[in-house]
Write a protein that holds these residues in place. Structure first.
Motif, PDB file in Angstrom:
ATOM      1  N   UNK A 202      -7.212   2.426   3.143  1.00  0.00           N
ATOM      2  CA  UNK A 202      -6.574   3.736   3.216  1.00  0.00           C
ATOM      3  C   UNK A 202      -6.137   4.129   4.622  1.00  0.00           C
ATOM      4  N   UNK A 203      -6.160   3.172   5.545  1.00  0.00           N
ATOM      5  CA  UNK A 203      -5.753   3.473   6.907  1.00  0.00           C
ATOM      6  C   UNK A 203      -4.243   3.620   7.037  1.00  0.00           C
ATOM      7  N   UNK A 204      -3.813   4.088   8.204  1.00  0.00           N
ATOM      8  CA  UNK A 204      -2.385   4.336   8.456  1.00  0.00           C
ATOM      9  C   UNK A 204      -1.588   3.028   8.423  1.00  0.00           C
ATOM     10  N   UNK A 205      -0.475   3.046   7.714  1.00  0.00           N
ATOM     11  CA  UNK A 205       0.362   1.856   7.520  1.00  0.00           C
ATOM     12  C   UNK A 205       1.205   1.598   8.771  1.00  0.00           C
ATOM     13  N   UNK A 206       1.222   0.326   9.202  1.00  0.00           N
ATOM     14  CA  UNK A 206       1.979  -0.081  10.384  1.00  0.00           C
ATOM     15  C   UNK A 206       3.268  -0.805  10.031  1.00  0.00           C
TER      16      UNK A 206
ATOM     17  N   UNK B  85       1.212  -5.676   3.639  1.00  0.00           N
ATOM     18  CA  UNK B  85       1.143  -4.471   4.461  1.00  0.00           C
ATOM     19  C   UNK B  85       0.163  -4.688   5.600  1.00  0.00           C
ATOM     20  N   UNK B  86       0.524  -4.243   6.802  1.00  0.00           N
ATOM     21  CA  UNK B  86      -0.444  -4.143   7.886  1.00  0.00           C
ATOM     22  C   UNK B  86      -0.807  -2.678   8.042  1.00  0.00           C
ATOM     23  N   UNK B  87      -2.098  -2.407   8.250  1.00  0.00           N
ATOM     24  CA  UNK B  87      -2.554  -1.030   8.396  1.00  0.00           C
ATOM     25  C   UNK B  87      -3.788  -0.974   9.275  1.00  0.00           C
ATOM     26  N   UNK B  88      -4.003   0.154   9.922  1.00  0.00           N
ATOM     27  CA  UNK B  88      -5.161   0.343  10.784  1.00  0.00           C
ATOM     28  C   UNK B  88      -6.397   0.633   9.952  1.00  0.00           C
ATOM     29  N   UNK B  89      -7.485  -0.007  10.276  1.00  0.00           N
ATOM     30  CA  UNK B  89      -8.728   0.250   9.554  1.00  0.00           C
ATOM     31  C   UNK B  89      -9.265   1.638   9.896  1.00  0.00           C
TER      32      UNK B  89
ATOM     33  N   UNK C  42       0.840  -1.199   0.000  1.00  0.00           N
ATOM     34  CA  UNK C  42       0.000   0.000   0.000  1.00  0.00           C
ATOM     35  C   UNK C  42       0.873   1.247   0.000  1.00  0.00           C
ATOM     36  N   UNK C  43       0.405   2.329  -0.664  1.00  0.00           N
ATOM     37  CA  UNK C  43      -0.949   2.543  -1.176  1.00  0.00           C
ATOM     38  C   UNK C  43      -1.252   1.940  -2.555  1.00  0.00           C
TER      39      UNK C  43
ATOM     40  N   UNK D  70       3.854   0.106  21.981  1.00  0.00           N
ATOM     41  CA  UNK D  70       3.825   1.498  21.537  1.00  0.00           C
ATOM     42  C   UNK D  70       4.977   1.853  20.616  1.00  0.00           C
ATOM     43  N   UNK D  71       5.741   0.827  20.197  1.00  0.00           N
ATOM     44  CA  UNK D  71       6.906   1.059  19.333  1.00  0.00           C
ATOM     45  C   UNK D  71       6.496   1.074  17.862  1.00  0.00           C
ATOM     46  N   UNK D  72       5.598   1.972  17.514  1.00  0.00           N
ATOM     47  CA  UNK D  72       5.134   2.061  16.139  1.00  0.00           C
ATOM     48  C   UNK D  72       4.662   3.481  15.867  1.00  0.00           C
ATOM     49  N   UNK D  73       4.957   3.965  14.693  1.00  0.00           N
ATOM     50  CA  UNK D  73       4.489   5.275  14.258  1.00  0.00           C
ATOM     51  C   UNK D  73       3.691   5.082  12.973  1.00  0.00           C
ATOM     52  N   UNK D  74       2.383   4.931  13.092  1.00  0.00           N
ATOM     53  CA  UNK D  74       1.558   4.705  11.901  1.00  0.00           C
ATOM     54  C   UNK D  74       1.774   5.793  10.854  1.00  0.00           C
ATOM     55  N   UNK D  75       1.959   5.364   9.614  1.00  0.00           N
ATOM     56  CA  UNK D  75       2.203   6.300   8.513  1.00  0.00           C
ATOM     57  C   UNK D  75       0.902   6.512   7.756  1.00  0.00           C
ATOM     58  N   UNK D  76       0.341   7.699   7.884  1.00  0.00           N
ATOM     59  CA  UNK D  76      -0.932   7.978   7.237  1.00  0.00           C
ATOM     60  C   UNK D  76      -0.787   7.999   5.716  1.00  0.00           C
ATOM     61  N   UNK D  77      -1.807   7.500   5.044  1.00  0.00           N
ATOM     62  CA  UNK D  77      -1.820   7.525   3.578  1.00  0.00           C
ATOM     63  C   UNK D  77      -2.438   8.852   3.125  1.00  0.00           C
TER      64      UNK D  77
END
Length: 322
Positions: free
Chosen positions: A148-152, A138-142, A115-116, A190-197
């Motif tokens: 189109x959720x933030x990529x993990x 890819x793992x991403x938040x719904x 993704x994207x 908490x060791x993750x910074x979701x990357x917004x699409x």
């Protein structure tokens, strides 16, 4: 928080989701329930068939939910009673917000593309059809929009020239568990910074819509590489196909499962058939010939061209396509 203390709800239906479910349980994560599709009638006897995920969940001794409607009050209440910290979705239906927003840490999806690129229902098919040399998972938040959720997290993998949907599907399916477990661990700590699409030029993105039968028809006026990639991206299922004509009349259809591009024969009109009557069957395209390796006529079994030619002595009287 220790990731193995998280109350996890797993949602999925087909075989693609099974290795990740098994990996979670085998690694000691606390899967409190599995949500999968209702049993459906199939086959001549219309007997009820369980999803691959349900079969695995039963073997693992996990509680199973099979809601007909994901917005049904009884399903929503059942989810609340589970008190999930995290939900994981792999090849399941589109969830309503009341379900995906319920867990404390949210809900993440495992998607079979980088993704994207290739948002949609058939990312593995379209990556091969479009001639890509690399894809991944890819793992991403719904969120409210599909894929189109933030990529993990992501894992990249090359696409080999000999890959088809079957081989690449299997490879990505077995890569999934490591990325799923990694994503669970990082969310827990908490060791993750979701990357917004966001801020993406949508015009450069390639979609991956659901594939229907008409989408699988070969156009023999295409160039050879495009046709070979098209066949690879649909083999073994749902399979690229072509009508066959004789004396201007459509008389049969053929599914083609394997082929290669050849430029050794003289140019001919697209759809023209050439054969040596022993091992080779070729169909003319825009810039050469497509040598067919595996084929299946309507109502017949899948076979090699060698086997086909043993009993099909006038195939050069046909043409492929209109």
């Amino acid at each position: 928080m220790n990731a193995k203390d998280l109350r996890i709800v797993f949602m999925g239906t087909p075989e693609f989701a099974v290795p990740s479910l098994r990996a979670l349980v085998d690694s000691g994560y606390h899967v409190v329930a599995v949500v999968t599709a209702p049993d459906k009638p199939a086959g001549r006897g219309q007997q009820l068939h369980k999803s691959d995920v349900k079969i695995a969940a039963e073997e693992l001794g996990l509680p199973i939910l099979q809601p007909e409607k994901l917005k049904a009050p009884e399903f929503i209440e059942a989810m609340r009673e589970l008190q999930p910290d995290l939900s994981i979705v792999i090849a399941f239906r589109m969830l309503p917000e009341v379900i995906w927003a319920m867990p404390r840490l949210g809900t993440f999806n495992l998607h079979a593309s980088l993704l994207p690129q290739y948002r949609g229902a058939a990312p593995i098919n379209w990556a091969i059809i479009n001639g890509e040399t690399e894809t991944g998972i890819t793992t991403f938040l719904l969120n409210h929009e599909i894929d189109k959720g933030a990529i993990l997290g992501q894992t990249r993998v090359p696409i080999a020239p000999e890959d088809n949907i079957g081989t690449l599907y299997d490879r990505l399916m077995h890569l999934g568990p490591s990325l799923v477990l990694e994503t669970v661990e990082r969310l827990a700590t908490g060791d993750v910074q979701p990357m917004k699409q966001e801020g993406i030029d949508e015009s450069v993105l390639k979609p991956a819509p659901k594939i229907f039968k008409d989408d699988c028809r070969i156009d023999w006026s295409w160039n050879g590489k495009r046709i070979v990639d098209f066949i690879r991206g649909l083999s073994p299922y749902p399979a690229a196909w072509s009508p066959m004509f004789r004396d201007g009349q459509a008389v049969n259809t053929a599914k083609i499962f394997a082929a290669r591009f050849d430029t050794s024969l003289p140019a001919a009109a697209s759809g023209t058939v050439a054969t040596d009557w022993r091992e080779e069957l070729s169909v003319a395209c825009a810039d050469g010939w497509i040598q067919i390796l595996e084929i299946q006529f309507a109502g017949k079994r899948r076979m090699t061209v060698h086997d086909l030619l043993l009993g099909f002595r006038d195939i050069d009287a046909y043409r492929f396509g209109e």
